[in-house]
Design a protein around this motif. Structure first.
Motif, PDB file in Angstrom:
ATOM      1  N   UNK A  75       0.830  -1.210   0.000  1.00 50.97           N
ATOM      2  CA  UNK A  75       0.000   0.000   0.000  1.00 50.97           C
ATOM      3  C   UNK A  75       0.863   1.258   0.000  1.00 50.97           C
ATOM      4  N   UNK A  76       2.070   1.170   0.566  1.00 50.88           N
ATOM      5  CA  UNK A  76       2.971   2.328   0.563  1.00 50.88           C
ATOM      6  C   UNK A  76       3.301   2.775  -0.856  1.00 50.88           C
ATOM      7  N   UNK A  77       3.427   1.799  -1.749  1.00 54.33           N
ATOM      8  CA  UNK A  77       3.846   2.115  -3.114  1.00 54.33           C
ATOM      9  C   UNK A  77       2.659   2.385  -4.049  1.00 54.33           C
ATOM     10  N   UNK A 137      -3.933   2.860  11.660  1.00 53.38           N
ATOM     11  CA  UNK A 137      -4.091   1.914  10.565  1.00 53.38           C
ATOM     12  C   UNK A 137      -4.551   2.637   9.296  1.00 53.38           C
ATOM     13  N   UNK A 138      -3.834   2.393   8.206  1.00 51.79           N
ATOM     14  CA  UNK A 138      -4.162   3.001   6.937  1.00 51.79           C
ATOM     15  C   UNK A 138      -3.393   4.267   6.633  1.00 51.79           C
ATOM     16  N   UNK A 151       0.092   6.678   6.224  1.00 58.20           N
ATOM     17  CA  UNK A 151       1.381   6.437   5.585  1.00 58.20           C
ATOM     18  C   UNK A 151       2.384   5.859   6.573  1.00 58.20           C
ATOM     19  N   UNK A 152       2.371   6.368   7.798  1.00 57.70           N
ATOM     20  CA  UNK A 152       3.302   5.867   8.799  1.00 57.70           C
ATOM     21  C   UNK A 152       3.093   4.376   9.046  1.00 57.70           C
ATOM     22  N   UNK A 153       1.813   3.970   9.128  1.00 56.25           N
ATOM     23  CA  UNK A 153       1.507   2.567   9.346  1.00 56.25           C
ATOM     24  C   UNK A 153       1.850   1.722   8.124  1.00 56.25           C
ATOM     25  N   UNK A 154       1.533   2.215   6.944  1.00 54.03           N
ATOM     26  CA  UNK A 154       1.846   1.470   5.727  1.00 54.03           C
ATOM     27  C   UNK A 154       3.348   1.295   5.539  1.00 54.03           C
ATOM     28  N   UNK A 155       4.110   2.316   5.894  1.00 53.91           N
ATOM     29  CA  UNK A 155       5.562   2.222   5.763  1.00 53.91           C
ATOM     30  C   UNK A 155       6.128   1.144   6.684  1.00 53.91           C
ATOM     31  N   UNK A 156       5.566   1.039   7.877  1.00 54.33           N
ATOM     32  CA  UNK A 156       6.016  -0.018   8.790  1.00 54.33           C
ATOM     33  C   UNK A 156       5.659  -1.397   8.247  1.00 54.33           C
ATOM     34  N   UNK A 157       4.486  -1.514   7.634  1.00 56.03           N
ATOM     35  CA  UNK A 157       4.122  -2.784   7.015  1.00 56.03           C
ATOM     36  C   UNK A 157       5.048  -3.103   5.839  1.00 56.03           C
ATOM     37  N   UNK A 158       5.552  -2.086   5.175  1.00 57.54           N
ATOM     38  CA  UNK A 158       6.522  -2.320   4.105  1.00 57.54           C
ATOM     39  C   UNK A 158       7.818  -2.890   4.677  1.00 57.54           C
TER      40      UNK A 158
END
Length: 306
Positions: free
Chosen positions: A49-51, A270-271, A273-280
């Protein structure tokens, strides 16, 4: 005759039990596959989702040196460079494996070739005890002993790659030692007998015959220990310093993928950018775990071919 024929055609109790066992085993296999696929799908969906949603360039993410998702850089994009954590994870993993390997091989050789009785009575229980110690205990010991030692001997704050290496060295040592010892046990006894019969000494037999025959298994143990070190979170987080900067030396505060994940995942929405980056970052960890597993399988197959 008809009754006898009917009894012969009936399915026996043992056959029914075997079918039930196969069915239960098949269900367990399907459940494991579903869980693994679900984990991969969930982490991949969150990490990508980050990308795709936040439009962060993949190369910028992997090569960027600044990690601050809440702040935009000079180009107007958030600073989500994961390179410091990737470098920190690889440095700690490689160094801990380099330090642990000689100790693990030496201990395994002593347990199997030199003093198997004493090894089975003393070293094996101690090794198994090290495996059962929680990682938080290793972290507290590292914080209380290793960090002051590094600060006193090598300078700096004591937090950094070197402290994490010492802690992970102790953590992966029992894993590498146990797997190496099992590999040495699997070397056929007639290899040793043939070498000694040809006039080789015990040390020549260990070095030239036993260790060479066990090389694939030893390499598998090392890679397995590296995978264990790469995924360790809590103990490393307590001694590495948690500074999202490229390490300039081994005693400067640094960070790893796991330390940033454990520190920041509970403080994001959740959802976002900070959270998505961690999931990356979690996706990078997952890909590296797959990479280690592929290497282990390749080494294992080469060992079987030999």
């Amino acid at each position: 005759m008809d009754k006898i024929k009917e009894k012969l055609q009936q399915t026996s109790q043992a056959t029914r039990s075997e079918r039930r066992g196969r069915f239960i085993s098949f269900l367990a296999l399907i459940l494991i596959l579903v869980v693994v696929i679900a984990i991969f799908w969930f982490v991949a969906a969150k990490g990508l989702a980050t990308f795709f949603q936040n439009h962060i360039n993949v190369w910028d993410f992997l090569s960027g040196k600044t990690w601050d998702p809440s702040v935009k850089g000079a180009n107007g994009r958030p600073e989500v460079g994961a390179l410091p954590m990737i470098v920190g994870s690889f440095l700690i993993t490689l160094l801990s494996a380099l330090v642990a390997t000689p100790f693990a091989i030496g201990t395994a050789v002593f347990m199997n070739e030199i003093a198997p009785r004493n090894g089975a009575k003393i070293l094996q229980p101690v090794t198994e005890l090290l495996v059962g110690i929680p990682s938080v205990v290793y972290g507290f010991i590292g914080l209380s002993v290793v960090v002051p030692f590094v600060r006193h001997v090598f300078g700096g704050s004591g937090f950094g790659i070197l402290s994490g290496t010492f802690v992970l060295f102790v953590m992966i040592l029992p894993t590498v030692t146990s797997m190496t010892a099992d590999t040495l046990k699997s070397v056929p006894r007639y290899y040793r007998e043939a070498s000694l019969a040809l006039g080789a000494t015990r040390w020549q037999t260990i070095h030239k015959v036993v260790l060479r025959a066990a090389t694939p298994g030893i390499l598998t143990a090392i890679v397995f220990g590296m995978a264990r070190a790469f995924g360790e979170a809590l103990a490393v987080q307590m001694v590495v310093g948690n500074a999202t900067l490229l390490p300039h030396n081994l005693v400067s505060p640094s960070s790893t993928l796991t330390s940033v994940l454990t520190e920041g995942i509970g403080n994001t929405v959740m959802g976002s950018l900070q959270n998505n980056a961690l999931w990356s970052l979690a996706l990078v960890l997952l890909i590296m775990s797959l990479f280690f597993n592929v290497i282990i399988r390749i080494i294992g197959r080469k060992g079987e071919l030999r």
